[in-house]
Design a protein around this motif. Structure first.
Motif, PDB file in Angstrom:
ATOM      1  N   GLY A 119       7.676 -17.351 -36.505  1.00 12.85           N
ATOM      2  CA  GLY A 119       7.144 -17.456 -38.179  1.00 12.85           C
ATOM      3  C   GLY A 119       6.086 -16.702 -38.590  1.00 12.85           C
ATOM      4  N   LEU A 120       4.875 -16.747 -37.846  1.00 14.62           N
ATOM      5  CA  LEU A 120       3.683 -16.244 -38.051  1.00 14.62           C
ATOM      6  C   LEU A 120       3.806 -14.762 -38.135  1.00 14.62           C
ATOM      7  CD1 LEU A 120       0.811 -16.668 -38.800  1.00 14.62           C
ATOM      8  CD2 LEU A 120       0.150 -17.108 -36.622  1.00 14.62           C
ATOM      9  N   THR A 121       4.673 -14.255 -36.969  1.00 12.79           N
ATOM     10  CA  THR A 121       4.571 -12.854 -36.755  1.00 12.79           C
ATOM     11  C   THR A 121       5.438 -12.118 -38.114  1.00 12.79           C
ATOM     12  OG1 THR A 121       4.905 -12.825 -34.593  1.00 12.79           O
ATOM     13  CG2 THR A 121       6.102 -11.138 -35.701  1.00 12.79           C
ATOM     14  N   ALA A 122       6.476 -12.831 -38.615  1.00 10.20           N
ATOM     15  CA  ALA A 122       7.393 -12.372 -39.818  1.00 10.20           C
ATOM     16  C   ALA A 122       6.374 -12.271 -40.971  1.00 10.20           C
ATOM     17  CB  ALA A 122       8.392 -13.410 -40.207  1.00 10.20           C
ATOM     18  N   GLN A 123       5.434 -13.346 -41.175  1.00  5.82           N
ATOM     19  CA  GLN A 123       4.449 -13.404 -42.287  1.00  5.82           C
ATOM     20  C   GLN A 123       3.580 -12.295 -42.210  1.00  5.82           C
ATOM     21  OE1 GLN A 123       3.438 -17.673 -41.498  1.00  5.82           O
ATOM     22  NE2 GLN A 123       4.181 -18.120 -43.696  1.00  5.82           N
ATOM     23  N   LEU A 124       2.841 -12.351 -40.904  1.00  7.39           N
ATOM     24  CA  LEU A 124       2.259 -11.061 -40.735  1.00  7.39           C
ATOM     25  C   LEU A 124       2.608  -9.774 -41.143  1.00  7.39           C
ATOM     26  CD1 LEU A 124       0.231 -12.528 -37.853  1.00  7.39           C
ATOM     27  CD2 LEU A 124      -0.781 -12.208 -39.660  1.00  7.39           C
ATOM     28  N   ASN A 125       3.779  -9.505 -40.596  1.00  2.86           N
ATOM     29  CA  ASN A 125       4.510  -8.104 -40.733  1.00  2.86           C
ATOM     30  C   ASN A 125       4.398  -8.058 -42.493  1.00  2.86           C
ATOM     31  OD1 ASN A 125       5.120  -7.438 -38.349  1.00  2.86           O
ATOM     32  ND2 ASN A 125       7.054  -8.459 -38.098  1.00  2.86           N
ATOM     33  N   GLY A 126       4.880  -9.079 -43.155  1.00  2.00           N
ATOM     34  CA  GLY A 126       5.069  -8.867 -44.790  1.00  2.00           C
ATOM     35  C   GLY A 126       3.691  -8.596 -45.186  1.00  2.00           C
ATOM     36  N   ALA A 127       2.505  -8.831 -44.416  1.00  2.00           N
ATOM     37  CA  ALA A 127       1.218  -8.776 -45.110  1.00  2.00           C
ATOM     38  C   ALA A 127       0.803  -7.369 -44.631  1.00  2.00           C
ATOM     39  CB  ALA A 127       0.157  -9.866 -44.632  1.00  2.00           C
ATOM     40  N   GLY A 128       1.487  -6.551 -43.671  1.00  2.46           N
ATOM     41  CA  GLY A 128       1.148  -5.283 -43.409  1.00  2.46           C
ATOM     42  C   GLY A 128       0.621  -5.098 -41.991  1.00  2.46           C
ATOM     43  N   PHE A 129       0.842  -6.064 -41.217  1.00  2.00           N
ATOM     44  CA  PHE A 129       0.114  -5.924 -39.827  1.00  2.00           C
ATOM     45  C   PHE A 129       1.417  -5.676 -38.899  1.00  2.00           C
ATOM     46  CE2 PHE A 129      -2.920  -8.860 -42.039  1.00  2.00           C
ATOM     47  CZ  PHE A 129      -4.061  -8.535 -41.457  1.00  2.00           C
ATOM     48  N   LEU A 155       6.694  -7.119 -48.909  1.00  3.42           N
ATOM     49  CA  LEU A 155       7.469  -6.857 -47.551  1.00  3.42           C
ATOM     50  C   LEU A 155       8.069  -5.899 -47.438  1.00  3.42           C
ATOM     51  CD1 LEU A 155       8.031  -8.637 -44.894  1.00  3.42           C
ATOM     52  CD2 LEU A 155       9.859  -9.896 -46.320  1.00  3.42           C
ATOM     53  N   LEU A 156       8.841  -5.345 -48.298  1.00  7.21           N
ATOM     54  CA  LEU A 156       9.470  -4.151 -48.373  1.00  7.21           C
ATOM     55  C   LEU A 156       8.696  -3.144 -47.904  1.00  7.21           C
ATOM     56  CD1 LEU A 156      12.181  -4.891 -51.049  1.00  7.21           C
ATOM     57  CD2 LEU A 156      12.773  -4.744 -48.613  1.00  7.21           C
ATOM     58  N   LEU A 157       7.620  -2.934 -48.685  1.00  3.04           N
ATOM     59  CA  LEU A 157       6.821  -1.723 -48.567  1.00  3.04           C
ATOM     60  C   LEU A 157       6.053  -1.587 -47.305  1.00  3.04           C
ATOM     61  CD1 LEU A 157       4.955  -1.777 -52.046  1.00  3.04           C
ATOM     62  CD2 LEU A 157       6.420   0.197 -51.303  1.00  3.04           C
ATOM     63  N   ALA A 158       5.752  -2.965 -46.691  1.00  7.36           N
ATOM     64  CA  ALA A 158       5.228  -3.077 -45.447  1.00  7.36           C
ATOM     65  C   ALA A 158       6.062  -2.664 -44.286  1.00  7.36           C
ATOM     66  CB  ALA A 158       4.613  -4.444 -45.171  1.00  7.36           C
ATOM     67  N   GLN A 159       7.286  -2.798 -44.736  1.00  4.94           N
ATOM     68  CA  GLN A 159       8.296  -2.685 -43.639  1.00  4.94           C
ATOM     69  C   GLN A 159       9.141  -1.287 -44.004  1.00  4.94           C
ATOM     70  OE1 GLN A 159       7.509  -4.293 -41.093  1.00  4.94           O
ATOM     71  NE2 GLN A 159       9.248  -5.237 -40.722  1.00  4.94           N
ATOM     72  N   SER A 160       8.680  -0.528 -44.729  1.00  9.57           N
ATOM     73  CA  SER A 160       9.411   0.658 -45.305  1.00  9.57           C
ATOM     74  C   SER A 160      10.061   1.264 -44.067  1.00  9.57           C
ATOM     75  CB  SER A 160       8.368   1.517 -46.010  1.00  9.57           C
ATOM     76  OG  SER A 160       8.960   2.658 -46.674  1.00  9.57           O
ATOM     77  N   ASP A 161      11.322   1.733 -44.544  1.00 11.08           N
ATOM     78  CA  ASP A 161      12.024   2.197 -43.576  1.00 11.08           C
ATOM     79  C   ASP A 161      12.456   1.598 -42.394  1.00 11.08           C
ATOM     80  OD1 ASP A 161      12.578   4.587 -45.016  1.00 11.08           O
ATOM     81  OD2 ASP A 161      10.571   5.507 -44.187  1.00 11.08           O
ATOM     82  N   LYS A 162      12.388   0.265 -42.447  1.00 10.18           N
ATOM     83  CA  LYS A 162      12.556  -0.535 -41.496  1.00 10.18           C
ATOM     84  C   LYS A 162      13.394  -1.849 -42.262  1.00 10.18           C
ATOM     85  CE  LYS A 162       9.014  -0.025 -38.395  1.00 10.18           C
ATOM     86  NZ  LYS A 162       7.707  -0.666 -37.869  1.00 10.18           N
ATOM     87  N   VAL A 163      14.457  -2.596 -41.550  1.00 12.34           N
ATOM     88  CA  VAL A 163      15.334  -3.508 -42.113  1.00 12.34           C
ATOM     89  C   VAL A 163      14.581  -4.747 -42.159  1.00 12.34           C
ATOM     90  CG1 VAL A 163      17.173  -4.941 -41.884  1.00 12.34           C
ATOM     91  CG2 VAL A 163      17.379  -2.673 -41.572  1.00 12.34           C
ATOM     92  N   VAL A 164      14.511  -5.471 -43.270  1.00 13.52           N
ATOM     93  CA  VAL A 164      13.702  -6.648 -43.825  1.00 13.52           C
ATOM     94  C   VAL A 164      14.808  -7.849 -43.979  1.00 13.52           C
ATOM     95  CG1 VAL A 164      12.492  -8.190 -45.306  1.00 13.52           C
ATOM     96  CG2 VAL A 164      11.861  -5.740 -44.979  1.00 13.52           C
ATOM     97  N   THR A 165      14.654  -8.751 -42.794  1.00 10.48           N
ATOM     98  CA  THR A 165      15.904  -9.850 -42.859  1.00 10.48           C
ATOM     99  C   THR A 165      15.686 -10.772 -43.936  1.00 10.48           C
ATOM    100  OG1 THR A 165      14.682 -11.084 -41.112  1.00 10.48           O
ATOM    101  CG2 THR A 165      16.228  -9.414 -40.258  1.00 10.48           C
ATOM    102  N   LYS A 166      16.376 -11.681 -44.107  1.00 11.16           N
ATOM    103  CA  LYS A 166      16.579 -12.862 -45.128  1.00 11.16           C
ATOM    104  C   LYS A 166      15.386 -13.870 -44.243  1.00 11.16           C
ATOM    105  CE  LYS A 166      20.780 -12.581 -47.204  1.00 11.16           C
ATOM    106  NZ  LYS A 166      22.147 -13.262 -47.546  1.00 11.16           N
ATOM    107  N   ASP A 167      15.477 -13.815 -43.050  1.00  8.00           N
ATOM    108  CA  ASP A 167      14.638 -14.833 -42.371  1.00  8.00           C
ATOM    109  C   ASP A 167      12.949 -14.609 -42.587  1.00  8.00           C
ATOM    110  OD1 ASP A 167      16.541 -16.500 -41.560  1.00  8.00           O
ATOM    111  OD2 ASP A 167      16.573 -15.571 -39.404  1.00  8.00           O
ATOM    112  N   GLN A 168      12.825 -13.219 -42.576  1.00  8.82           N
ATOM    113  CA  GLN A 168      11.582 -12.640 -42.854  1.00  8.82           C
ATOM    114  C   GLN A 168      11.125 -12.689 -44.411  1.00  8.82           C
ATOM    115  OE1 GLN A 168      12.427  -8.482 -41.304  1.00  8.82           O
ATOM    116  NE2 GLN A 168      10.253  -8.665 -40.082  1.00  8.82           N
ATOM    117  N   ILE A 169      11.992 -12.622 -45.210  1.00  9.18           N
ATOM    118  CA  ILE A 169      11.942 -13.100 -46.790  1.00  9.18           C
ATOM    119  C   ILE A 169      11.555 -14.504 -46.871  1.00  9.18           C
ATOM    120  CG2 ILE A 169      13.098 -13.043 -48.870  1.00  9.18           C
ATOM    121  CD1 ILE A 169      14.608 -10.542 -48.215  1.00  9.18           C
ATOM    122  N   ALA A 170      12.330 -15.223 -46.124  1.00 12.17           N
ATOM    123  CA  ALA A 170      12.100 -16.822 -46.421  1.00 12.17           C
ATOM    124  C   ALA A 170      10.664 -17.237 -45.789  1.00 12.17           C
ATOM    125  CB  ALA A 170      12.871 -17.481 -45.484  1.00 12.17           C
TER     126      ALA A 170
END
Length: 230
Positions: free
Chosen positions: A15-25, A161-176
């Motif tokens: 869960g923390l990894t998904a949130q950190l990815n969304g924050a640009g890490f 989140l989409l900008l941080a993962q630009s050109d990578k698929v963002v899942t619904k779990d990551q959004i949640a």
């Protein structure tokens, strides 16, 4: 920014990894002390989060070993050990900050960025400019070709989140997970689809499109000349 997450609780780490990815890490996870030491010795991380209760080699030992070789690497301790002597031991071992579980993700992100600012003044860039879109991560405001775009809190989180993962698929779990990290309730059903649809309309003219990757999630890409969002 490359981040090491040394955490043995798989559910929390995911869960923390998904949130950190969304924050640009960009996150590399270590489930125990030996793996943490191995990764820290071989990869050039920008910051690390270390749990003191790691198995095999505890986090305090990992931190002390790290400080002998990388005294400049920013480290935030994230642990269930909340007693004063544990906090003192962690800070004396070289932690730049100390947080106890349970925690709120916005506070963790704020502390990470504060530690990074102290360690590398001027290294944190809040502005993201892609195609005709200018997004300020500090204020969470978007501008398209000079015109401000009104975003709801969820839309702002989704765009970030989409900008941080630009050109990578963002899942619904990551959004949640990203929405939960903002302290909001995450609804069931087609909540993600509704916000994706609204955000697509607001990004019109920016040169960006949100594509649906069936069965996987969503992808932010440069808009094709004759293309339409999937």
């Amino acid at each position: 920014m490359q981040l090491l997450l040394a955490e043995d609780d798989a559910i929390l780490a995911n869960g923390l990894t998904a949130q950190l990815n969304g924050a640009g890490f960009t996150v590399e996870r270590a489930p125990n002390g030996p793996v943490a030491e191995f990764l820290l010795a071989r990869q050039n991380f920008d910051i690390a989060i270390i749990d003191l209760g790691l198995p095999m080699i505890d986090g305090l030992t990992v931190l002390k070993t790290l400080r002998a070789t990388r005294p400049d690497l920013p480290v935030v301790v994230l642990t269930a050990l909340d007693k004063l002597d544990s906090r003192v031991a962690g800070l004396n071992a070289g932690a730049d900050d100390y947080m106890t579980k349970p925690f709120d993700f916005p506070e963790l992100e704020a502390r990470l960025r504060a530690v990074l600012r102290r360690a590398r003044p001027g290294a944190i860039h809040h502005d993201v400019v892609v195609q005709g879109l200018h997004f300020d991560r500090a204020t969470r405001r978007a501008v398209i070709h000079g015109e401000p775009v009104e975003l709801s809190p969820r839309e702002a989180t989704l765009l970030e989140l989409l900008l941080a993962q630009s050109d990578k698929v963002v899942t619904k779990d990551q959004i949640a997970a990203a929405w939960a990290g903002d302290g909001g309730e995450v609804g069931a059903g087609n909540t993600a689809e509704v916000h994706i649809h609204r955000l697509r309309r607001k990004l019109e003219g920016s040169g960006l499109e949100i594509r649906t990757v069936r069965g996987l999630g969503y992808l932010l890409t440069a808009e094709h000349v004759h293309g339409r969002p999937a």
